[in-house]
Design an enzyme around this catalytic site. Structure first.
Site: not given
Length: 438
Positions: A410-412
């Site tokens: 999850d790049h967040r």
């Protein structure tokens, strides 16, 4: 007055379910702990137990009914001396609801039940609300136990239907916990967790004029479809792949299995990979996280959700404390969880939670794939098949057993460099496996 038996919340996210099968019929005598029905939730098919004793008076919802809301009256229970004729006439419309053919009818039975038992209550009934006038609501069994053990029923909080005091409440009183709501009461309360806003309903696709068979979607399959769609729409995935040499791990596995044979334990490759991922998450804590709208949650231990294919669909039982458990413990626990997952016998706490996931499709010969993140987790490891490949060994071209592993992040919550460090740590542990058992 007959006791109302309501549709329970059997998982943290359950809002409605399918009353798959009744295990009792009208007139049957039940006691606390007896199995009454099989209910299909958004996760699995689970058994529903009686919390009181009495006689089944009226079954209000027929088996096979879909979309039964949590809190809907599904049956009534008669106490000693009561008969079905003593049921209030106002209950009659509820009994007619399941006979209607349209799917929305179960919701009507919920609407009918609302005036009798308002939904907004968020706390267990107190001792004062458990009483009607001077009479305390308690089951006959609870009264007998209270008399034998000299327990004052007016000091207890009832966890049964409509605040009735049942046997479990007295057991808590004996242990000195009468004033706290029981776990059973908490489990039967509807989930108040915030839900994502539903997407606009898509127009059903036209079915081509080709011979076919239509299979009704189970609640589990509907939940899988919804969650995976939300994951791909709402979670920005980043994928990182490494090739990992397996020869050292396979050698260690063979030696450990020879040593564990007398104990009846046989390690799989996946058992060792679960351990490797767990230890990697502890070594790279920036990947052992969960993203929320206003917080980044960092976990202090690694609980690994393991993808298992069951007849009802994919489910992910969790190996808790995987970073500190021995390989034999992981292997024994995983075999038990996988068997019960396929038999739909897992408890909610056994497939919820987890700080990261692992999905292994190597046994099908799949070389590599990109797995979909299982929210609210922030990463999942996809394992491909181990196969003989040309590989540089000690500076020279040779043949080695190699697999591809792909991490979805999850790049967040996880930057690319942090994900790369996790993949590097995972590769190092698999290629030098003594590091995860030391």
């Amino acid at each position: 007055m007959p006791i109302e038996i309501k549709m329970p919340a059997l998982s943290p996210t359950m809002e409605e379910g399918t009353l798959a099968k009744w295990l009792v019929k009208e007139g049957d005598v039940v006691k606390s702990g007896d199995l009454m029905a099989e209910i299909e939730t958004d996760k699995a098919t689970m058994e529903f137990e009686a919390v009181d004793e009495g006689t089944i008076g009226k079954i209000m919802i027929a088996e096979g009914t879909d979309n039964v809301k949590v809190g809907t009256v599904i049956a009534t229970l008669l106490e000693e001396g009561e008969s079905a004729d003593t049921a209030p006439k106002a209950d009659a419309p509820k009994a007619d609801a399941p006979k209607a053919e349209p799917a929305p009818e179960p919701a009507k039975s919920e609407d009918t039940a609302k005036p009798a038992s308002p939904a907004p209550k968020s706390a267990a009934p107190t001792a004062s609300t458990a009483a009607s006038g001077d009479r305390i609501k308690a089951s006959p069994l609870a009264r007998r136990i209270a008399a034998e053990q000299s327990i004052d029923l007016s000091t207890l909080t009832g966890s049964g239907p409509n605040g009735r005091i049942v046997k479990a409440d007295l057991e808590g009183a004996t242990a000195g916990s009468a004033s706290a709501p029981t776990a059973q009461a908490q489990a039967s309360a509807p989930s108040t967790a915030p839900q994502a806003a539903p997407a606009a309903a898509a127009k059903p696709a036209a079915i081509p004029d080709i011979p076919h068979e239509a299979t009704k979607l189970s609640n589990v399959r509907k939940t899988i479809a919804r969650r995976l769609t939300e994951s791909k729409q709402q979670v920005p995935h980043i994928y990182l792949t490494v090739d990992v040499r397996l020869d050292a791990l396979l050698k260690l596995r063979g030696e450990l299995n020879a040593a564990l044979e007398s104990r009846g334990v046989k390690l799989s490759v996946n058992d060792l990979l679960i351990k490797a991922l767990a230890v990697s998450l502890i070594q790279v804590p920036s990947c052992n996280v969960m993203f929320t709208p206003d917080q980044l949650i960092s976990f202090q231990r690694a609980d690994i959700s393991v993808a298992v294919s069951a007849p009802s669909g994919l489910i992910t039982p969790v190996i808790t404390h995987a970073d500190t458990k021995t390989l034999s413990q992981i292997s024994t626990e995983m075999k038990d969880l996988a068997t019960r997952a396929r038999d739909q016998k897992l408890k909610p706490e056994e497939y919820t939670g987890g700080t990261a996931s692992i999905s292994n499709m190597g046994m099908f010969g799949i070389k590599n794939f990109d797995a979909v993140i299982n929210p609210p987790q922030a990463m999942i490891m996809a394992i491909g098949a181990g196969e003989k490949r040309p590989y540089i060994v000690d500076g020279e071209l040779g043949i080695a057993t190699v697999m591809s592993a792909t991490g979805s992040f999850d790049h967040r919550a996880i930057d690319g460099s942090d994900g790369a460090q996790l993949m590097q740590a995972f590769k190092a542990l698999v290629e030098n496996p003594l590091g995860m058992v030391a």
